[in-house]
Design an enzyme around this catalytic site. Structure first.
Site, PDB file in Angstrom:
ATOM      1  N   LYS A 244       0.827  -1.197   0.000  1.00 21.81           N
ATOM      2  CA  LYS A 244       0.000   0.000   0.000  1.00 21.81           C
ATOM      3  C   LYS A 244       0.870   1.259   0.000  1.00 21.81           C
ATOM      4  O   LYS A 244       2.039   1.208   0.413  1.00 21.81           O
ATOM      5  CB  LYS A 244      -0.885   0.027   1.260  1.00 21.81           C
ATOM      6  CG  LYS A 244      -1.939  -1.041   1.327  1.00 21.81           C
ATOM      7  CD  LYS A 244      -2.701  -0.947   2.645  1.00 21.81           C
ATOM      8  CE  LYS A 244      -3.787  -1.999   2.740  1.00 21.81           C
ATOM      9  NZ  LYS A 244      -4.890  -1.773   1.792  1.00 21.81           N
ATOM     10  N   ARG A 318     -10.576 -11.076   1.741  1.00 21.91           N
ATOM     11  CA  ARG A 318     -11.526 -12.028   1.150  1.00 21.91           C
ATOM     12  C   ARG A 318     -10.993 -13.460   1.215  1.00 21.91           C
ATOM     13  O   ARG A 318     -11.772 -14.409   1.255  1.00 21.91           O
ATOM     14  CB  ARG A 318     -11.828 -11.614  -0.285  1.00 21.91           C
ATOM     15  CG  ARG A 318     -10.655 -11.660  -1.227  1.00 21.91           C
ATOM     16  CD  ARG A 318     -10.871 -10.836  -2.482  1.00 21.91           C
ATOM     17  NE  ARG A 318     -10.823  -9.407  -2.203  1.00 21.91           N
ATOM     18  CZ  ARG A 318     -11.003  -8.461  -3.125  1.00 21.91           C
ATOM     19  NH1 ARG A 318     -11.250  -8.803  -4.380  1.00 21.91           N
ATOM     20  NH2 ARG A 318     -10.954  -7.193  -2.803  1.00 21.91           N
TER      21      ARG A 318
END
Length: 462
Positions: A244, A318
């Protein structure tokens, strides 16, 4: 009545425009001749009466407590002209939300005091037969407020304190304290269950993963639904090899807000002896860069046997949910809800005030939405049309973990759906709502505790 000087002061403030009665606008008047121990009266704007709602009452009480804390008022009486059970519950919840410590690591006083006692005064006469209902509303409000704040305190914790092991231990502490059965799966047990997605996310970190199982099995309840709540527990998310940007990465300590919501909700169900069976699953891991970290293009095998090509290691939540959803079903869950700070795409779509809601069939998603409305957690339904699944195709595995830039929140939800065995399922993307970047009159900056009360309301009204 009979307090002419205070009435004149209020009229003067309204006539001059100093106090326009807009939502959360406040006016404090000192009483020249105190009524007992009452030395000040605070008026709080609530807009037009036709706009009043249960959620507004909750926010008004929270705002009143925050105002009182800033002024260091230790004892407060709140006057309310409505006496409904839901309103009373919401007011008590608001009191807890406003009286929250968001600076637990500060060594100096912040100027905020604490409200030590709150008296709720209903100005309309209440029939004696309705008092029990109001008392029940007060009790529920206390429990809802307390465990919403538990979730907020967990999300506020820095990641050097709240590792996957620490999160699991605190879930056990809170769960057992509330009367739940709690089991913690270590790395060997996770491997024995073939949870390759959980292990894959964790393999770049020196911190081992954990899977927490919380069970609410009230005596005498054998039939009916078994709710399965699955919360994403990434205690820090660097993005892995798909790292990130540095800007705002500090907020990634809160990437376990879904796990915190499950902990809080499960504790509420046990404390209130909710007549429904429920299972809470929390797969917890750190997503770090390291010599053993996942690489883009790696393939993982899930506990369900399905294979996933990891095209982006920053789409790790996820993966945890995939194995968590599988395990909830293995343990007997019949109705599923997963909760996660999952996608930036949901923040782009709905901002920071509304959670994304996905799922099937429609009647189950409608129930979740209704529960979120009752709880004061806004949500908005987004589609899960099968056409979107085309974006998840992989040339080498059953499917990929991302579907491209377009409809990112929807394809993320459909990835999770791949692990659902034809059961009612809902997915709450709380990426935008789990954290308040700016303080509001009714909301302190920091963790919000969103979805705790939604899950509890769903279970209590299923």
């Amino acid at each position: 009545r009979g307090r002419r000087e205070e009435a004149r002061e209020l009229s003067r403030a309204r006539a001059s425009g100093e106090f326009k009665c807009k939502n959360f606008e406040s006016l404090v008047i000192s009483i020249k001749k105190p009524i007992g121990k009452v030395k000040r009266i605070a008026f709080l704007g609530a807009g037009k009466r036709k706009s009043m709602s249960v959620d507004l009452w909750r926010r008004l009480m929270s705002a009143a407590v925050i105002i009182s804390r800033k002024a260091c008022y230790a004892k407060v009486a709140f006057l309310c002209d409505e006496a409904g059970e839901r309103v009373v519950q919401a007011l008590v919840e608001g009191a807890y939300l406003g009286n929250f410590n968001s600076g637990s690591y500060k060594t100096k006083k912040t100027g905020f005091g604490w409200v030590k006692s709150i008296e709720l005064v209903v100005t309309r006469q209440v029939p004696r037969k309705k008092m029990k209902a109001l008392e029940a509303g007060v009790k529920r409000g206390c429990v809802f407020g307390e465990y919403t704040n538990v979730a907020r305190s967990l999300v506020n914790e820095p990641s050097n304190i709240l590792t996957p092991r620490t999160l699991a231990n605190r879930a056990e502490k809170y769960g057992i304290g509330a009367g739940l059965a709690v089991d913690i799966l270590g790395e060997d047990e996770i491997r024995d269950l073939n949870m390759g997605l959980v292990l894959g996310v964790a393999q770049g970190s020196s911190e081992p993963p954990r899977v927490v199982v919380m069970k609410h099995n009230p005596p005498g309840i054998r039939g009916g639904p078994v709710l399965g709540f699955v919360g994403k527990g990434v205690t820090f998310d660097t993005g892995g090899i798909s790292i990130k940007p540095a800007n705002n990465m500090d907020k990634m300590k809160g990437d376990m807000a879904g796990a915190a919501a499950v902990i809080g909700a499960m504790c509420i169900l046990s404390e209130l002896k909710a007549p429904v069976r429920a299972i809470g699953i929390i797969p917890a891991a750190e997503n770090m860069l390291g010599a053993n970290a996942l690489n883009p293009g790696d393939v993982l095998r899930s506990a369900s046997g399905k294979t996933v090509e990891v095209l982006n290691t920053d789409a790790e939540g996820r993966l945890l949910l995939g194995d968590g959803i599988w395990y909830a079903q293995e343990l007997g869950a019949t109705h599923l809800v997963d909760i996660a700070t999952l996608t930036g795409a949901c923040v782009v779509a709905l901002g920071n005030t509304t959670s994304g809601l996905f799922g099937t069939p429609g009647w189950w998603v409608d129930q979740i939405e209704l529960a979120s409305t009752r709880a004061g957690d806004r949500s908005w339904q987004l589609p899960v049309f099968e056409d979107y699944s085309e974006a998840l195709k992989s040339e080498i595995a059953d499917f990929a973990n991302i579907g491209g830039r377009e409809a990112g929140a929807i394809t993320a939800a459909l990835f999770i759906k791949e692990f659902v065995d034809e059961l009612p399922w809902g997915h709450l993307d709380i990426a935008g709502t789990s954290w308040a970047e700016e303080q509001q009159p009714y909301q302190l900056k920091g963790a919000t505790g969103t979805a705790v009360r939604t899950l509890a309301e769903l279970a209590l009204n299923v």
